[in-house]
Design a protein around this motif. Structure first.
Motif, PDB file in Angstrom:
ATOM      1  N   LYS A  43       0.852  -1.188   0.000  1.00 12.77           N
ATOM      2  CA  LYS A  43       0.000   0.000   0.000  1.00 12.77           C
ATOM      3  C   LYS A  43       0.890   1.240   0.000  1.00 12.77           C
ATOM      4  O   LYS A  43       2.009   1.221   0.491  1.00 12.77           O
ATOM      5  CB  LYS A  43      -0.904   0.022   1.234  1.00 12.77           C
ATOM      6  N   GLN A  44       0.369   2.342  -0.553  1.00 10.26           N
ATOM      7  CA  GLN A  44       1.188   3.556  -0.617  1.00 10.26           C
ATOM      8  C   GLN A  44       1.216   4.327   0.695  1.00 10.26           C
ATOM      9  O   GLN A  44       2.287   4.709   1.190  1.00 10.26           O
ATOM     10  CB  GLN A  44       0.692   4.494  -1.721  1.00 10.26           C
ATOM     11  N   ALA A  45       0.046   4.555   1.289  1.00  5.01           N
ATOM     12  CA  ALA A  45      -0.017   5.388   2.485  1.00  5.01           C
ATOM     13  C   ALA A  45      -1.186   4.964   3.363  1.00  5.01           C
ATOM     14  O   ALA A  45      -2.167   4.378   2.897  1.00  5.01           O
ATOM     15  CB  ALA A  45      -0.147   6.864   2.109  1.00  5.01           C
ATOM     16  N   ILE A  46      -1.070   5.286   4.648  1.00  9.26           N
ATOM     17  CA  ILE A  46      -2.126   5.005   5.617  1.00  9.26           C
ATOM     18  C   ILE A  46      -2.549   6.324   6.254  1.00  9.26           C
ATOM     19  O   ILE A  46      -1.722   7.209   6.474  1.00  9.26           O
ATOM     20  CB  ILE A  46      -1.645   3.997   6.686  1.00  9.26           C
ATOM     21  N   GLN A  47      -3.840   6.446   6.548  1.00  7.08           N
ATOM     22  CA  GLN A  47      -4.360   7.679   7.148  1.00  7.08           C
ATOM     23  C   GLN A  47      -5.235   7.323   8.342  1.00  7.08           C
ATOM     24  O   GLN A  47      -5.966   6.331   8.325  1.00  7.08           O
ATOM     25  CB  GLN A  47      -5.164   8.456   6.115  1.00  7.08           C
ATOM     26  N   LYS A  88      -5.137  14.589  12.316  1.00  3.96           N
ATOM     27  CA  LYS A  88      -5.182  13.572  11.263  1.00  3.96           C
ATOM     28  C   LYS A  88      -3.771  13.299  10.767  1.00  3.96           C
ATOM     29  O   LYS A  88      -3.021  14.231  10.452  1.00  3.96           O
ATOM     30  CB  LYS A  88      -6.063  14.038  10.099  1.00  3.96           C
ATOM     31  N   PHE A  89      -3.417  12.028  10.692  1.00  4.77           N
ATOM     32  CA  PHE A  89      -2.107  11.604  10.220  1.00  4.77           C
ATOM     33  C   PHE A  89      -2.235  10.986   8.831  1.00  4.77           C
ATOM     34  O   PHE A  89      -3.143  10.185   8.583  1.00  4.77           O
ATOM     35  CB  PHE A  89      -1.511  10.544  11.152  1.00  4.77           C
ATOM     36  N   THR A  90      -1.322  11.316   7.949  1.00  7.03           N
ATOM     37  CA  THR A  90      -1.178  10.632   6.671  1.00  7.03           C
ATOM     38  C   THR A  90       0.291  10.278   6.524  1.00  7.03           C
ATOM     39  O   THR A  90       1.143  11.169   6.513  1.00  7.03           O
ATOM     40  CB  THR A  90      -1.626  11.513   5.496  1.00  7.03           C
ATOM     41  N   ILE A  91       0.592   8.990   6.434  1.00  2.10           N
ATOM     42  CA  ILE A  91       1.975   8.530   6.462  1.00  2.10           C
ATOM     43  C   ILE A  91       2.205   7.518   5.339  1.00  2.10           C
ATOM     44  O   ILE A  91       1.396   6.600   5.149  1.00  2.10           O
ATOM     45  CB  ILE A  91       2.313   7.844   7.809  1.00  2.10           C
ATOM     46  N   LEU A  92       3.301   7.666   4.624  1.00  2.76           N
ATOM     47  CA  LEU A  92       3.678   6.625   3.674  1.00  2.76           C
ATOM     48  C   LEU A  92       3.961   5.342   4.440  1.00  2.76           C
ATOM     49  O   LEU A  92       4.556   5.371   5.525  1.00  2.76           O
ATOM     50  CB  LEU A  92       4.919   7.039   2.880  1.00  2.76           C
ATOM     51  N   THR A  93       3.577   4.210   3.878  1.00  3.74           N
ATOM     52  CA  THR A  93       3.775   2.943   4.589  1.00  3.74           C
ATOM     53  C   THR A  93       5.245   2.600   4.770  1.00  3.74           C
ATOM     54  O   THR A  93       5.595   1.806   5.637  1.00  3.74           O
ATOM     55  CB  THR A  93       3.063   1.788   3.875  1.00  3.74           C
ATOM     56  N   ASN A  94       6.131   3.216   3.956  1.00  2.43           N
ATOM     57  CA  ASN A  94       7.570   3.003   4.174  1.00  2.43           C
ATOM     58  C   ASN A  94       8.135   4.004   5.172  1.00  2.43           C
ATOM     59  O   ASN A  94       9.342   4.020   5.412  1.00  2.43           O
ATOM     60  CB  ASN A  94       8.341   3.054   2.854  1.00  2.43           C
TER      61      ASN A  94
END
Length: 251
Positions: free
Chosen positions: A43-47, A63-69
């Motif tokens: 997956k690209q990102a999680i929010q 609200k957090f938006t983070i790349l899965t890496n």
């Protein structure tokens, strides 16, 4: 014994021999498998929304938006201010609620969320841990330390507990050395407990965190805070997601 029977016997012995030579899964392999790291990583990102309090006082609602890496992330607060990080660089709006804690906030809460998927990151060192707590039979546990130069606080350590039945992350004791030193931090270790797991697109995610004091040999002591995680979803992002303005500061 006829040839067919002999052949079948030899084949079964070879199969048994191969099975016996297989290495048992390690602590980290079992945990990553339970959390479906392979699915998470593609997956690209999680929010998610995080509402956090300590001692009955609100610490964060954002609200957090983070790349899965984990290389990039953004924290968006109710007042419109943001914290944006790119690897070890941190940028933030001048209207941020707690400027002194910007760098801590940028990396700590996201790390706690991503923790089950970062167990084998470069710089991680795992060693056996002797658990003498009353409920020790309910958990597998190991101790995590870091190689020098890893992240902002390589002197941090974690005692990690997984549920013995599910291998899901149950809790992790830790020290915080950023802005201080290891000796002082070890006088006041804390722990985060992961609860209320839900499946999000095939991935197990804890939707409740409880923070505790922690003591070796005793385990969790006094409850000091908790967090609720809602609106958890995988998302697609682009460069605009982590865009900063000219008035952003750096930390």
């Amino acid at each position: 014994m006829n040839k067919i029977a002999t052949t079948l016997l030899l084949a079964s012995l070879v199969f048994i021999g191969c099975k016996s030579n297989e290495k048992p899964e390690t602590f980290t392999e079992k945990t990553e498998k339970a959390h479906q790291k392979e699915i998470f990583s593609i997956k690209q990102a999680i929010q998610f929304d995080l509402k956090l309090d300590f001692g009955g006082q609100e610490r964060m609602d954002a609200k957090f938006t983070i790349l899965t890496n984990s290389t990039e992330g953004v924290i968006e607060f109710k007042n419109g201010s943001k914290i944006v990080y790119n690897n070890d660089k941190v940028y933030y709006s001048p209207t941020i609620p707690n400027e002194e804690a910007v760098r801590f906030d940028a990396f700590t809460w996201g790390y706690f969320f991503l923790f089950p998927y970062k167990l084998t990151d470069p710089g991680t060192i795992w060693n056996p841990y002797t658990n003498n707590e009353k409920d020790k039979d309910n958990f597998n546990s190991e101790k995590l330390t870091f190689k020098s130069g890893t992240g902002d606080a390589p002197d941090d350590w974690y005692v990690v507990y997984t549920d013995i039945k599910t291998n899901l992350l149950a809790k992790a004791a830790y020290i915080v050395t950023i802005g201080g030193n290891k000796e002082e931090a070890e006088k006041n270790p804390h722990a985060i407990q992961y609860l209320d797991y839900k499946e999000i697109d095939g991935v197990q995610v804890a939707t409740k965190w409880v923070f505790w004091g922690w003591k070796e040999g005793t385990g969790l002591t006094d409850e000091i805070g908790h967090a609720a995680l809602t609106n958890i979803k995988f998302v697609t992002v682009d460069e605009s997601t982590f865009k900063t303005d000219a008035n952003f500061k750096t930390k």
